[in-house]
Design a protein around this motif. Sequence first.
Motif, PDB file in Angstrom:
ATOM      1  N   GLY A 371       0.667  -1.566   0.190  1.00 28.40           N
ATOM      2  CA  GLY A 371       0.190  -0.211   0.162  1.00 28.40           C
ATOM      3  C   GLY A 371       0.417   1.221  -0.309  1.00 28.40           C
ATOM      4  N   ARG A 372       1.952   1.665   0.195  1.00 27.43           N
ATOM      5  CA  ARG A 372       2.296   2.478   0.945  1.00 27.43           C
ATOM      6  C   ARG A 372       4.154   2.675  -0.500  1.00 27.43           C
ATOM      7  NH1 ARG A 372       7.276   1.387   4.804  1.00 27.43           N
ATOM      8  NH2 ARG A 372       7.098   3.911   5.502  1.00 27.43           N
ATOM      9  N   ASN A 373       3.806   1.306  -1.123  1.00 29.88           N
ATOM     10  CA  ASN A 373       4.768   1.132  -2.369  1.00 29.88           C
ATOM     11  C   ASN A 373       4.000   1.296  -3.526  1.00 29.88           C
ATOM     12  OD1 ASN A 373       8.187   1.521  -1.136  1.00 29.88           O
ATOM     13  ND2 ASN A 373       6.796   0.271   0.357  1.00 29.88           N
ATOM     14  N   PRO A 374       3.244   2.337  -4.674  1.00 28.47           N
ATOM     15  CA  PRO A 374       2.492   1.219  -5.609  1.00 28.47           C
ATOM     16  C   PRO A 374       3.405   1.010  -6.968  1.00 28.47           C
ATOM     17  CG  PRO A 374       2.417   3.813  -4.824  1.00 28.47           C
ATOM     18  CD  PRO A 374       3.224   2.979  -3.741  1.00 28.47           C
ATOM     19  N   ALA A 375       4.338   1.586  -5.826  1.00 31.97           N
ATOM     20  CA  ALA A 375       5.085   1.086  -7.698  1.00 31.97           C
ATOM     21  C   ALA A 375       5.457  -0.513  -7.814  1.00 31.97           C
ATOM     22  CB  ALA A 375       6.274   1.862  -7.996  1.00 31.97           C
ATOM     23  N   VAL A 376       6.231  -0.819  -6.753  1.00 30.86           N
ATOM     24  CA  VAL A 376       6.308  -2.343  -6.622  1.00 30.86           C
ATOM     25  C   VAL A 376       4.396  -3.248  -6.103  1.00 30.86           C
ATOM     26  CG1 VAL A 376       6.545  -3.756  -4.611  1.00 30.86           C
ATOM     27  CG2 VAL A 376       7.848  -1.586  -4.615  1.00 30.86           C
TER      28      VAL A 376
END
Length: 519
Positions: A371-376
């Motif tokens: 959720g806090r790393n949308p690119a991942v």
Amino acid sequence: MAVIVTICIELGMSLSVRQAACVRIQRGMCVCPAGTVAGLGVEGVTPARGGPAGRGGGRGLRRFEEIPHTGSSGWLNLVKFWREDRFKLLHKHMERTFNTLGPIYRERLGTQSTVNILLPSDISELFRSEGLHPRRMTLQPWATHRETRQHSKGVFLKNGAEWRADRLLLNREAMMAPAVRRFLPLLDEVARDFCRQLATRVEKEGGKEERGYSLTIDPSPDLFRFALEASCHVLYGERIGLFSTSPSQESQKFIFAVERMLATTPPLLYLPPRLLWRLGAPLWTQHATAWDIIFSHAEKRIQRGVQRLRSTQAAGGGSGGAEGEFTGILGQLMDKGQLSLELIRANITELMAGGVDTTAVPLQFALYELGRNPAVQEQVRGQVKAAWARGGGDAHKALQGAPLLKGLVKETLRLYPVGITVQRYPVRDIIIQNYHIPAGTCVQACLYPLGRSRDVFQDPERFDPGRWGTQESGEGAGGGGGFRSLAFGFGARQCVGRRIAENEMQLLLMHVSEGGMEV
């Protein structure tokens, strides 16, 4: 066109670390700051003399007594831990102590004495000396419960030749590739059902947005039910109905008992449990009562499974059921007939008790990090969708084609290890950081400081599942090859439920990604 369901997951989190199963998410609290705490002193510590703390200072071989330590009195140290409530943040205490004393230190707490290390090269040396029958620290509160209740012990609490004989039999049904192929469809069924139910709930209760529906939920209760449902399906070969609109109170009580058992384990590790048992101490009573509930729940499931399997045998079939039908690890063990029913009970109960927190909590952290790393999240989703299409909807093929799922689980456990230490008692004298360590010393690798060490990982605060590809082998200066990921232990004594847990987590994350959900 598929509907994209957006799940907004708010996690109020606090890292509460336990010796047995240590990282928990507690609702209503804030996230503990991660990372190194440079320059903080640790009360009562004694650094090494004549050189950089704990590094030997370029001198000759140094005595065991010269290893930096946190104080010579185990009981005074224990009083400080109690007074300052350090058991809840034991992982942060370890990190601060390594920052102060260097990569090795001794610690005495009550009845326990350990040497703590964190560099992969040192961990490699430790595991090279573990011997044919590796020993780890006995969780004495658990062992005392078995002894006072006259229960048999499973492999988790055994040592020596007896441990090895039982463990080899369990490996065939829980660890080896043919076993994984047998139980993978059961885990996949539960993961699919969970995601379908979640998508239905979001569409029903969520708000309509441009790209789909959005719902803010606390995932903890749902993930704990998923973990128990999946574990029971693999162990007993049957579903227990935790996804129904009114799950059984019995199962909810079991989950609460597991939480209570794990929460009361750390302080009991450093006290004489038999004395507490004789005194009827409240802490011991809470711990033992929780285990009693766990055993009672498991016994009912085991008895139901045994009756079903015996009925099948009486009808002319084996315990394995109809041809090609997998009836759970319980059925496989009974069919082989190499372990007594009492030992099967002991090991199934341990697997069941250890199969809830150890998957539900990492899944919460994995969703949090996605959720806090949308690119991942997009990278994982893209690889999963491609692997799903190539595999024609076959879960096993899809997992093989999406290595980022395995990296996602490893990266989550690097930052948020469930168990914060892996212990061994070397069978011969060893040298670590130029210090002599006698055979029989309890040496433990500390996983939380290891996972966040800049000496081991490049940019350790960055969440990067891709670091577990081939490029990872060159990271850091800690050496030690593959001894950077130890969440499930290592070697012959690694977690016997490892393959169940890994596939359970990867399958759920795969179906979340493949089904178009966003977190």
